[in-house]
Design an enzyme around this catalytic site. Structure first.
Site, PDB file in Angstrom:
ATOM      1  N   ASP A   1       0.678  -1.339  -0.025  1.00  0.00           N
ATOM      2  CA  ASP A   1       0.042  -0.007  -0.178  1.00  0.00           C
ATOM      3  C   ASP A   1       0.743   1.316   0.039  1.00  0.00           C
ATOM      4  O   ASP A   1       0.549   2.226  -0.857  1.00  0.00           O
ATOM      5  CB  ASP A   1      -0.976   0.156   1.266  1.00  0.00           C
ATOM      6  CG  ASP A   1      -1.806   1.273   1.197  1.00  0.00           C
ATOM      7  OD1 ASP A   1      -2.987   1.155   0.618  1.00  0.00           O
ATOM      8  OD2 ASP A   1      -1.547   2.252   1.909  1.00  0.00           O
TER       9      ASP A   1
ATOM     10  N   PHE B   1      -5.521   2.127   0.396  1.00  0.00           N
ATOM     11  CA  PHE B   1      -5.836   1.654  -0.768  1.00  0.00           C
ATOM     12  C   PHE B   1      -5.793   0.072  -0.614  1.00  0.00           C
ATOM     13  O   PHE B   1      -6.470  -0.485  -1.654  1.00  0.00           O
ATOM     14  CB  PHE B   1      -4.788   2.162  -1.761  1.00  0.00           C
ATOM     15  CG  PHE B   1      -4.740   3.554  -2.225  1.00  0.00           C
ATOM     16  CD1 PHE B   1      -5.781   4.081  -2.359  1.00  0.00           C
ATOM     17  CD2 PHE B   1      -3.480   4.117  -2.174  1.00  0.00           C
ATOM     18  CE1 PHE B   1      -5.870   5.421  -2.660  1.00  0.00           C
ATOM     19  CE2 PHE B   1      -3.628   5.668  -2.593  1.00  0.00           C
ATOM     20  CZ  PHE B   1      -5.017   6.404  -2.755  1.00  0.00           C
ATOM     21  N   ASP B   2      -5.366  -0.693   0.289  1.00  0.00           N
ATOM     22  CA  ASP B   2      -5.598  -1.814   0.562  1.00  0.00           C
ATOM     23  C   ASP B   2      -7.004  -2.157   0.787  1.00  0.00           C
ATOM     24  O   ASP B   2      -7.865  -2.956   0.168  1.00  0.00           O
ATOM     25  CB  ASP B   2      -4.462  -2.609   1.692  1.00  0.00           C
ATOM     26  CG  ASP B   2      -3.273  -3.232   1.158  1.00  0.00           C
ATOM     27  OD1 ASP B   2      -3.175  -3.518   0.211  1.00  0.00           O
ATOM     28  OD2 ASP B   2      -2.369  -2.769   2.110  1.00  0.00           O
ATOM     29  N   VAL B   3      -7.409  -1.245   1.709  1.00  0.00           N
ATOM     30  CA  VAL B   3      -8.859  -1.372   2.078  1.00  0.00           C
ATOM     31  C   VAL B   3      -9.898  -1.136   1.009  1.00  0.00           C
ATOM     32  O   VAL B   3     -10.784  -1.838   0.686  1.00  0.00           O
ATOM     33  CB  VAL B   3      -9.188  -0.195   3.169  1.00  0.00           C
ATOM     34  CG1 VAL B   3     -10.708  -0.102   3.676  1.00  0.00           C
ATOM     35  CG2 VAL B   3      -8.383  -0.676   4.613  1.00  0.00           C
TER      36      VAL B   3
END
Length: 378
Positions: A142, A170-172
């Site tokens: 991320d 951005f992972d989420v």
């Protein structure tokens, strides 16, 4: 292996070959909504098991936060029996989600083509950092994406260094995009009987998630820059000092600005041509800010918070996480749920008829391995 769960996704079997954050977050949300999720781990376990502190009873709270309602099996794909178990699981699954480097599962026959050959109904979701083309070999962290996408260039003081967001945003986001894709593909499968390959990458999620900033560039040719806590298109929309600390103050439209001025006893400002419209306030923010700050300095942030909210003006104190949880509890949102003896954050979606479930605490490594192996052999 029989699951008697409830929820809108009850009866759905998810083979979770993902690890770290984007994939496990996505599969936890699916599990909360009733899907049966089997978490496939290497013998060393998900990386986040070792990401500590903080811990709870010696277990990483990072891991605990994204792995409830799952069953764990540890498989070494280089061993024939374990590989056979993984392949059988993929044959039975409705959904398979993975975040290996693109092509990393092909040698095990667990890539989309390999799985779809024996399970044409599979909805196969792949999450990568930078897609399957020229960026296929880039590690998908991320922080790399926050840097490359431009987010860090927008975060921090204008004269200071770029900063990352406080979470792996951005992972989420990619996990949420993966779930949207999975649910859409399941809808399509319900009509056609055929699954498909759903692909998500962090960089594309980032560029989509940068919304007004990425649009400002691609549609307007404007490269945005760091403005600290200020907003490029709205004012006020930032922390402003009061007698005892800062308060977020927002005027999202002209009506809210008029209400703000009424509470601050500045009745003439909304009719001042410098400040009457949002575009005027934004252009003349350096003239308007000291007028607002002068009034705000006369009372405490809690006093202003109470009175501004009562008048319909958006505002907020700047809390630490404990304050955010406390306010959610005060508002009756019940943010914390206990799964066994492990507390976690409630699934954010509320259903009128099929509520989320909280049945299984985050599993220990291979906690359900014997049970799952026996089931796969039947």
């Amino acid at each position: 292996m029989v699951q008697h769960s409830t929820g809108p996704l009850a009866g759905l079997l998810v083979a979770d070959f993902s690890r770290i954050l984007a994939g496990p977050y996505a599969t936890m949300l699916l599990a909360d909504l009733g899907a049966q999720v089997i978490k496939v781990e290497s013998p060393g376990g998900d990386d986040t098991r070792t990401w500590m502190p903080p811990t709870r009873d010696g277990v990483s709270t990072y891991y605990l936060g994204i792995n409830r309602n799952k069953r764990s099996i540890a498989l070494d794909l280089k061993k024939p029996d374990d590989l056979a178990a993984a392949q059988e699981l993929s044959r039975r699954a409705d959904v398979l989600i993975e975040n290996f480097r693109p092509g990393g599962l092909a040698r095990f026959g667990l890539d989309y083509d390999g799985v779809a050959a024996s399970n044409e109904r599979i909805v196969y979701a792949s999450i990568s950092g930078f897609g399957t083309g020229a960026g296929r070999d880039y590690p998908g962290y991320d922080l790399m994406v926050q840097a490359i996408s431009g987010l860090m260039s927008l975060t921090g003081d204008p004269d200071g260094s770029p900063y990352r967001a406080g979470i792996s945003v951005f992972d989420v986001m990619a996990g949420l995009h993966a779930n949207i894709g999975i649910l859409a593909a399941l809808r399509h499968r319900g009509e056609t009987g055929k699954g498909q390959h759903v692909e998500v990458n962090l960089l594309s999620s980032a560029l989509s998630g940068l919304v007004n900033h990425s649009s400002g560039y691609v549609a307007g040719g404007t490269v945005p820059f760091r403005m600290g806590n200020a907003h490029p298109s709205l004012f006020p929309y930032e922390p402003l000092p009061t007698a005892d600390g800062e308060l977020i103050v927002i005027a999202g439209n002209d009506g809210q600005f008029r209400k703000l001025c009424q509470v601050l006893d500045l009745p003439g400002l909304p009719d001042d041509p410098r400040f009457g419209r949002n575009q005027d306030r934004t252009a003349n923010r350096e003239e308007l800010r000291p007028l607002l700050v002068e009034q705000l300095a006369k009372r405490t942030k809690d006093e202003w918070f109470r009175d501004l909210l009562a008048a319909g003006v958006p505002c907020a104190p700047i809390n630490t996480i404990d304050g955010g949880v406390a306010l959610a509890e005060e508002l009756g949102l019940d943010p914390v749920v206990a799964v066994g003896d492990v507390p976690g954050v409630r699934n954010p979606i509320t259903f009128s008829d099929t509520p989320a479930r909280y049945e299984l605490p985050p599993p220990g490594l291979d906690e359900h391995g014997e049970e799952i192996r026996a089931w796969l052999k039947n």
